[in-house]
Design a protein around this motif. Structure first.
Motif, PDB file in Angstrom:
ATOM      1  N   VAL A  26      -2.641   7.908   3.852  1.00 44.13           N
ATOM      2  CA  VAL A  26      -1.279   8.371   3.613  1.00 44.13           C
ATOM      3  C   VAL A  26      -0.929   9.599   4.449  1.00 44.13           C
ATOM      4  CG1 VAL A  26       0.355   9.227   1.892  1.00 44.13           C
ATOM      5  CG2 VAL A  26      -1.235   7.390   1.291  1.00 44.13           C
ATOM      6  N   PHE A  31       2.813   8.951   5.692  1.00 46.51           N
ATOM      7  CA  PHE A  31       3.454   8.049   4.753  1.00 46.51           C
ATOM      8  C   PHE A  31       3.899   8.851   3.538  1.00 46.51           C
ATOM      9  CE2 PHE A  31       0.414   4.468   6.274  1.00 46.51           C
ATOM     10  CZ  PHE A  31       1.197   4.274   7.403  1.00 46.51           C
ATOM     11  N   ALA A 106      -1.306   1.211   6.413  1.00 47.31           N
ATOM     12  CA  ALA A 106      -0.492   1.045   5.208  1.00 47.31           C
ATOM     13  C   ALA A 106      -1.124   0.015   4.270  1.00 47.31           C
ATOM     14  CB  ALA A 106       0.924   0.616   5.589  1.00 47.31           C
ATOM     15  N   SER A 168       8.577   5.548   8.177  1.00 47.94           N
ATOM     16  CA  SER A 168       7.515   5.875   7.224  1.00 47.94           C
ATOM     17  C   SER A 168       7.861   5.390   5.823  1.00 47.94           C
ATOM     18  CB  SER A 168       7.263   7.388   7.207  1.00 47.94           C
ATOM     19  OG  SER A 168       6.677   7.810   8.415  1.00 47.94           O
ATOM     20  N   LEU A 171       7.119   1.646   5.788  1.00 48.42           N
ATOM     21  CA  LEU A 171       5.674   1.409   5.724  1.00 48.42           C
ATOM     22  C   LEU A 171       5.112   1.806   4.363  1.00 48.42           C
ATOM     23  CD1 LEU A 171       4.703   2.628   9.297  1.00 48.42           C
ATOM     24  CD2 LEU A 171       4.447   0.304   8.412  1.00 48.42           C
ATOM     25  N   THR A 172       5.677   2.833   3.758  1.00 44.98           N
ATOM     26  CA  THR A 172       5.243   3.245   2.418  1.00 44.98           C
ATOM     27  C   THR A 172       5.548   2.158   1.398  1.00 44.98           C
ATOM     28  OG1 THR A 172       5.572   5.587   2.922  1.00 44.98           O
ATOM     29  CG2 THR A 172       5.519   4.965   0.596  1.00 44.98           C
ATOM     30  N   MET A 175       2.994  -0.426   1.709  1.00 44.84           N
ATOM     31  CA  MET A 175       1.759   0.055   1.089  1.00 44.84           C
ATOM     32  C   MET A 175       1.823  -0.053  -0.434  1.00 44.84           C
ATOM     33  SD  MET A 175      -0.042   3.804   1.464  1.00 44.84           S
ATOM     34  CE  MET A 175       1.263   4.597   0.534  1.00 44.84           C
TER      35      MET A 175
END
Length: 278
Positions: A26, A31, A106, A168, A171-172, A175
């Protein structure tokens, strides 16, 4: 005592994996995260405040507010998990891996977080923060814990947009989705259950064979056929996915004209499965 020791080991491993998700995947890739962890990461990006210390403070405050929604064992496990998670965040802050692939990072961040949090929740604990809110939603609204946690976490993620940027944030979300699916798998287990309904003229023989061969209980439900208006006895059975094949063989060998419906079951509580008090 043996169960308590095993639970402690699970909490240690789970807390470690969650901390590694933050420090390995992270923070190095900028992230975001959900819940309290997400807030601590935002504060780290802005002021470089220690995620471990801030996590301990914020989770402790939430635990004080939300402990009444948890039973005694869950509260004790949560206190231990919060402390260990904060400790591991501090101890592993200098750890790193060589990977520049954001999407891979991620995904693995989600896997580590999902396994870690899932292990803690599975044995009856929480990581406090948004997990307490998710358990409250599960208890009072019967929301799935994993998806309730995802919704709460997404609120924090979108709030971090102005700090980490659009890429980000996207992508978070990837994840968190991976973490939710992995967590759901860990919590529900690798042995999903099936509910079977059988309509047959040979219901007694089928029920007997299910008892003897599979070792599962059978419930008889009384009904009637709409077209013929004749009484019917339906067999209702809950078994594991692996036992479905054996059940089909039993029914096929006794009554090839039997009518069978198979349903996915999310949770099963009671004798032979999970104690409802958990």
């Amino acid at each position: 005592m043996k169960k308590r020791i095993l639970d402690m080991l699970v909490i240690i491993v789970g807390s470690m994996l969650f901390a590694l998700a933050v420090n390995l995947f992270v923070i190095p890739n900028e992230f975001g995260e959900g819940g309290v962890t997400g807030v601590t990461i935002i504060l780290y990006y802005l002021f470089e405040w220690s995620p471990g210390l801030i996590s301990l403070i914020l989770n402790s405050l939430l635990l004080i507010v939300g402990y009444k929604f948890l039973d005694k064992t869950t509260t004790i496990y949560t206190v231990i998990a919060v402390f260990l998670h904060s400790l591991f965040l501090h101890l592993t802050k200098s750890w790193h891996i060589e990977s520049d692939e954001l999407i891979i990072n991620a995904i693995f961040g989600g896997v580590f977080a999902g396994v870690g949090i899932g292990m803690i929740i599975r044995i009856g604990g929480t990581t406090a923060g948004s997990t307490i809110i998710a358990r409250m939603l599960n208890k009072y609204l019967d929301w799935n814990v994993s998806y309730a946690l995802l919704i709460v976490d997404l609120i924090v993620v979108f709030a971090s947009y102005f700090i980490i940027g659009a890429q980000s944030v996207m992508l978070t979300i990837v994840m968190l989705y991976v973490a939710t699916k992995v967590m759901d798998f860990i919590i529900e287990g690798i042995n999903p259950k099936k509910a079977i309904t059988i309509v047959s003229k040979e219901q007694d023989r089928i029920a007997e064979q299910v008892n003897v061969i599979i070792g599962r209980g059978v419930t008889v439900i009384y009904g009637r056929g709409y077209y013929t208006n004749s009484p019917k006895e339906l067999l209702y059975i809950v078994i594991s996915k692996q036992e479905v094949s054996m059940l089909k063989k039993i029914v096929r060998s006794i009554d090839k004209e039997a009518f069978i419906t198979i349903h996915d079951v999310r949770d099963v509580f009671g004798e032979g499965f999970v104690d409802i008090s958990k």
